[in-house]
Every structure is written in C-alpha cells, then in structure tokens.
Design a protein around this motif. Structure first.
Motif, PDB file in Angstrom:
ATOM      1  N   LEU A 104       0.819  -1.219   0.000  1.00 31.88           N
ATOM      2  CA  LEU A 104       0.000   0.000   0.000  1.00 31.88           C
ATOM      3  C   LEU A 104       0.852   1.268   0.000  1.00 31.88           C
ATOM      4  N   HIS A 105       2.170   1.109   0.033  1.00 34.62           N
ATOM      5  CA  HIS A 105       3.112   2.235   0.056  1.00 34.62           C
ATOM      6  C   HIS A 105       2.873   3.155   1.258  1.00 34.62           C
ATOM      7  N   ILE A 106       2.625   2.555   2.409  1.00 36.24           N
ATOM      8  CA  ILE A 106       2.430   3.333   3.636  1.00 36.24           C
ATOM      9  C   ILE A 106       3.434   2.906   4.711  1.00 36.24           C
ATOM     10  N   ASN A 107       4.515   2.247   4.297  1.00 35.78           N
ATOM     11  CA  ASN A 107       5.517   1.795   5.266  1.00 35.78           C
ATOM     12  C   ASN A 107       6.476   2.931   5.608  1.00 35.78           C
ATOM     13  N   ALA A 108       5.974   3.858   6.424  1.00 35.65           N
ATOM     14  CA  ALA A 108       6.780   5.020   6.821  1.00 35.65           C
ATOM     15  C   ALA A 108       7.720   4.696   7.966  1.00 35.65           C
ATOM     16  N   GLU A 109       7.686   3.462   8.474  1.00 35.61           N
ATOM     17  CA  GLU A 109       8.546   3.120   9.611  1.00 35.61           C
ATOM     18  C   GLU A 109      10.026   3.212   9.262  1.00 35.61           C
ATOM     19  N   HIS A 110      10.411   2.770   8.053  1.00 28.40           N
ATOM     20  CA  HIS A 110      11.820   2.766   7.669  1.00 28.40           C
ATOM     21  C   HIS A 110      12.455   4.159   7.693  1.00 28.40           C
ATOM     22  N   PRO A 111      11.913   5.144   7.002  1.00 29.84           N
ATOM     23  CA  PRO A 111      12.558   6.470   7.020  1.00 29.84           C
ATOM     24  C   PRO A 111      12.555   7.111   8.405  1.00 29.84           C
ATOM     25  N   LEU A 112      11.469   6.925   9.173  1.00 30.19           N
ATOM     26  CA  LEU A 112      11.428   7.500  10.520  1.00 30.19           C
ATOM     27  C   LEU A 112      12.448   6.828  11.428  1.00 30.19           C
ATOM     28  N   ASN A 113      12.587   5.522  11.302  1.00 30.66           N
ATOM     29  CA  ASN A 113      13.559   4.806  12.121  1.00 30.66           C
ATOM     30  C   ASN A 113      14.991   5.222  11.794  1.00 30.66           C
ATOM     31  N   ARG A 114      15.278   5.406  10.515  1.00 32.97           N
ATOM     32  CA  ARG A 114      16.617   5.859  10.121  1.00 32.97           C
ATOM     33  C   ARG A 114      16.891   7.259  10.634  1.00 32.97           C
ATOM     34  N   LEU A 115      15.861   8.111  10.637  1.00 31.93           N
ATOM     35  CA  LEU A 115      16.019   9.471  11.137  1.00 31.93           C
ATOM     36  C   LEU A 115      16.421   9.472  12.614  1.00 31.93           C
ATOM     37  N   LEU A 116      15.735   8.694  13.441  1.00 33.00           N
ATOM     38  CA  LEU A 116      16.039   8.660  14.869  1.00 33.00           C
ATOM     39  C   LEU A 116      17.339   7.927  15.158  1.00 33.00           C
ATOM     40  N   THR A 117      17.664   6.965  14.315  1.00 27.29           N
ATOM     41  CA  THR A 117      18.916   6.230  14.513  1.00 27.29           C
ATOM     42  C   THR A 117      20.130   7.094  14.192  1.00 27.29           C
ATOM     43  N   ASP A 118      20.022   7.888  13.153  1.00 26.56           N
ATOM     44  CA  ASP A 118      21.143   8.725  12.716  1.00 26.56           C
ATOM     45  C   ASP A 118      21.230  10.044  13.461  1.00 26.56           C
ATOM     46  N   THR A 119      20.170  10.419  14.186  1.00 24.83           N
ATOM     47  CA  THR A 119      20.137  11.721  14.858  1.00 24.83           C
ATOM     48  C   THR A 119      19.861  11.536  16.345  1.00 24.83           C
ATOM     49  N   PRO A 120      20.889  11.401  17.155  1.00 25.90           N
ATOM     50  CA  PRO A 120      20.678  11.196  18.594  1.00 25.90           C
ATOM     51  C   PRO A 120      19.859  12.305  19.259  1.00 25.90           C
ATOM     52  N   SER A 121      19.982  13.531  18.760  1.00 22.95           N
ATOM     53  CA  SER A 121      19.238  14.635  19.369  1.00 22.95           C
ATOM     54  C   SER A 121      17.728  14.449  19.209  1.00 22.95           C
ATOM     55  N   LEU A 122      17.322  13.624  18.269  1.00 23.76           N
ATOM     56  CA  LEU A 122      15.908  13.275  18.113  1.00 23.76           C
ATOM     57  C   LEU A 122      15.606  11.897  18.700  1.00 23.76           C
ATOM     58  N   GLY A 123      16.528  10.979  18.507  1.00 28.48           N
ATOM     59  CA  GLY A 123      16.295   9.615  18.956  1.00 28.48           C
ATOM     60  C   GLY A 123      16.208   9.475  20.464  1.00 28.48           C
ATOM     61  N   ILE A 124      17.091  10.150  21.204  1.00 23.34           N
ATOM     62  CA  ILE A 124      17.084  10.032  22.666  1.00 23.34           C
ATOM     63  C   ILE A 124      15.804  10.617  23.274  1.00 23.34           C
ATOM     64  N   PRO A 125      15.387  11.852  22.899  1.00 28.90           N
ATOM     65  CA  PRO A 125      14.105  12.349  23.431  1.00 28.90           C
ATOM     66  C   PRO A 125      12.927  11.466  23.037  1.00 28.90           C
ATOM     67  N   ALA A 126      12.972  10.894  21.822  1.00 32.10           N
ATOM     68  CA  ALA A 126      11.891  10.013  21.397  1.00 32.10           C
ATOM     69  C   ALA A 126      11.817   8.775  22.280  1.00 32.10           C
ATOM     70  N   ASP A 127      12.972   8.233  22.662  1.00 32.88           N
ATOM     71  CA  ASP A 127      12.982   7.080  23.540  1.00 32.88           C
ATOM     72  C   ASP A 127      12.435   7.420  24.922  1.00 32.88           C
ATOM     73  N   PHE A 128      12.824   8.587  25.428  1.00 33.86           N
ATOM     74  CA  PHE A 128      12.275   9.021  26.714  1.00 33.86           C
ATOM     75  C   PHE A 128      10.759   9.196  26.621  1.00 33.86           C
ATOM     76  N   ALA A 129      10.302   9.757  25.525  1.00 31.51           N
ATOM     77  CA  ALA A 129       8.863   9.952  25.348  1.00 31.51           C
ATOM     78  C   ALA A 129       8.136   8.615  25.315  1.00 31.51           C
ATOM     79  N   TYR A 130       8.699   7.644  24.591  1.00 33.42           N
ATOM     80  CA  TYR A 130       8.048   6.340  24.499  1.00 33.42           C
ATOM     81  C   TYR A 130       8.011   5.644  25.857  1.00 33.42           C
ATOM     82  N   ALA A 131       9.055   5.798  26.635  1.00 30.99           N
ATOM     83  CA  ALA A 131       9.158   5.084  27.906  1.00 30.99           C
ATOM     84  C   ALA A 131       8.386   5.742  29.037  1.00 30.99           C
TER      85      ALA A 131
END
Length: 328
Positions: free
Chosen positions: A58-85
């Motif tokens: 369905l071309h709605i697999n947005a998980e890959h680009p978002l995951n790469r963004l947080l993986t490559d950018t700690p300034s976004l990935g770390i706050p996102a992890d805190f938010a999830y937890a």
C-alpha cells in the motif's frame, strides 16, 4: 465521538475512594493479560511480516525512514525514547485526574471509554500477537533505538521496561498500539474540554507525536497505530451500553442487599423492651422515682380516709335505727 462523553445520571458524582481501586484493578488486569498472553514467537513474527508486506504493498511503510532518522540523529532519537518510555504512563493518568477534578460531569463516561478500549486492546493482543519491527531480523532494515540509546535512560533492551525486567513484559503485544490509542483518548478530551488554546493544541499534537515516536523507535507499525485509534473508536461507541449495564448490575446488587437487610430485620423482635413493661412513674422496670413513691403514698392515704368516712356513715345509720326502737 459523542458517545464517549455522555453525561452521567444527574446527581451522580464519582468518589476518589471508589475510583482508585477500580482503575487499579483494570490496570492490573491489563498488565497481567499482556504478560500471560505471550503467544508463539514464530506466529508473532509471521504476523509482523504480514503487516509489513501489506504496508509495502500500500506504500504506507513510513517506519523505515522515521527509524533511520532517529537512529542517525541522537538529538531526536534520545528524546523520542524518553517519550516512548514515560509519556504513556504520565499523560494518561494526568488527563484522567484533570477530568475527575475539573470535568466531573463527563468523567465517568471518559473513564468507562478508556477502560473499555483497554480491554478491547487485550483481546487484540490475544488474537494477534505481533512482533514489532525492532525485533525482526536485522535484514529487514530496522534498528532498535531504545537498545541503541539505552545508556541514556533506565530502559534496557526490552523496550520501555527497566533494566533486568524485560522478562516481565510481553514484547509481542504490538497490535493494536495502545500507546497511540491512549494518546488519541487524551487528545480528544483535551480538545473537547480544554478552554485554553494551548490545551486544545496539545490535544492535536500529542497523538501525532506519539504516532511518530512509536514508529520511529521501531516499536510499532503504522497499521498498529491505526488499529489503536480504531479500538478507541469502538470503545467510544460501547461507552453508553457499558455504563447502562454497570448501572443495572449496581441496582440489582443494591436491591439484593436491601432484601437481605430487610430479612435480617424481620427476624428480630419489633418490641425494643422484649415484652417488659413499665408502670406509671417508672423510667425502667423495677426502678421507681421519688415522685412516683409520693404519689402512691398519697393514694394509699386517700384510700384509708375514704374507708374511715364510710365506717362513720354506717355507724351513724345504725345509731339512728336504734333510737326509734328505744322510744317505743
């Protein structure tokens, strides 16, 4: 969702000492259900891959680009992890307390909506255990950001669970995403009942932020998020029927309790003194008052006076009878 904020029965105001145990019981059932209903790992992986393939089709697999963004950018990935937890366990209770204190007229409906939807989510975990993207084989291109940034927080490799406690969580309870579902619940209530523009804006931003976080951290697929919102929609439709059912059960329980109380009262003697009577002037049986004694004495003296008077009259009558006889 009009059904989710139906006004309760007039005059009904929930009490905190009954609400806290109820919420604690439902949350305990939810947590225990997630832990007990683990499902087969291979089945959960198959379900996860099926969702991923459907999204790709369905071309709605947005998980890959978002995951790469947080993986490559700690300034976004770390706050996102805190938010999830953390936000999942902070914002939802905060909104629930806010509704209880400030919007008591619709609190009961909001609480029933949340609980009903949560129980529906447990049914989803049971029927469809799903492997989240982060637990798929590395060849599928997902990185577990919470494992990558675990040194910055209290969590370990087991998603949001504290270190050493990952074995006490069900990591395959991904469908539906109640992170997103509860965020939708919070957002709708903030939008509908918030008076300040910032509160209403938070009602829009919070569900969107949560969806971004659960997908970017590779904890959920996009369809998990859609399912979480759908579960909240079904829960909203069931809110009024569930409240009516709860009222019927409560009324029957009260009627049964009243019947038992009436039957218990009927077996007791209706006479408080158990048949023991008091005489005039007595407060309790066998205990006389001073006034009662004086009254009885006066009555006995009057009785003796009356007897003496009667004897005197009889004596006078006898003497009058004797007098004519002597004259003859």
């Amino acid at each position: 969702m009009p059904h989710a904020t139906a006004a309760p029965v007039p005059g009904h105001r929930p009490r905190w000492w009954t609400e806290l145990p109820l919420i604690a019981v439902v949350y305990a059932l939810y947590s225990a259900g997630r832990l007990v209903v683990r499902g087969d790992v291979s089945t959960a992986v198959d379900h996860g891959l099926a969702i991923l393939r459907l999204e790709q089709a369905l071309h709605i697999n947005a998980e890959h680009p978002l995951n790469r963004l947080l993986t490559d950018t700690p300034s976004l990935g770390i706050p996102a992890d805190f938010a999830y937890a953390s936000l999942h366990y902070l914002v939802t209770p905060a909104v629930l307390i806010w509704m209880f204190r400030r919007r008591s007229a619709t609190y009961r409906a909001a609480r029933t909506w949340l609980m009903t939807s949560t129980l529906l989510g447990m049914i989803g975990f049971t029927l469809m255990p799903t492997c989240p993207p982060r637990l798929l084989d590395a060849g599928y291109g997902f990185v577990d950001t919470m494992a990558q940034y675990s040194s910055y927080g209290w969590w370990g490799t087991g998603a949001s669970a504290p270190r050493g406690l990952s074995g006490m969580t069900n990591q395959y309870a991904a469908m539906p995403s109640l992170h997103v579902g509860w965020a939708v619940w919070c957002g709708i209530l903030l939008w509908r009942h918030g008076r300040h523009p910032l509160i209403r804006a938070a009602g829009i931003a919070y569900p969107l932020l949560t969806t971004f976080v659960v997908m970017g951290t590779a904890n959920h697929y996009f369809l998990d998020a859609v399912a979480g919102a759908a579960v909240m929609g079904v829960g909203a439709l069931l809110t009024r029927p569930v409240m009516r059912l709860a009222d019927r059960v409560k009324d029957r329980f009260r009627a049964a309790s009243a019947s038992v109380a009436a039957a218990s009262t009927a077996t007791k003697s209706p006479i408080v003194s158990a048949g023991c009577k008091t005489s005039a002037g007595e407060r309790i049986p066998g205990q006389r008052t001073t006034s009662a004694d004086s009254t009885d004495t006066a009555r006995s003296d009057d009785g003796r006076s009356d007897a003496a008077a009667i004897d005197a009259v009889r004596s006078d009558a006898a003497e009058s009878d004797d007098a004519p006889a002597a004259a003859r």
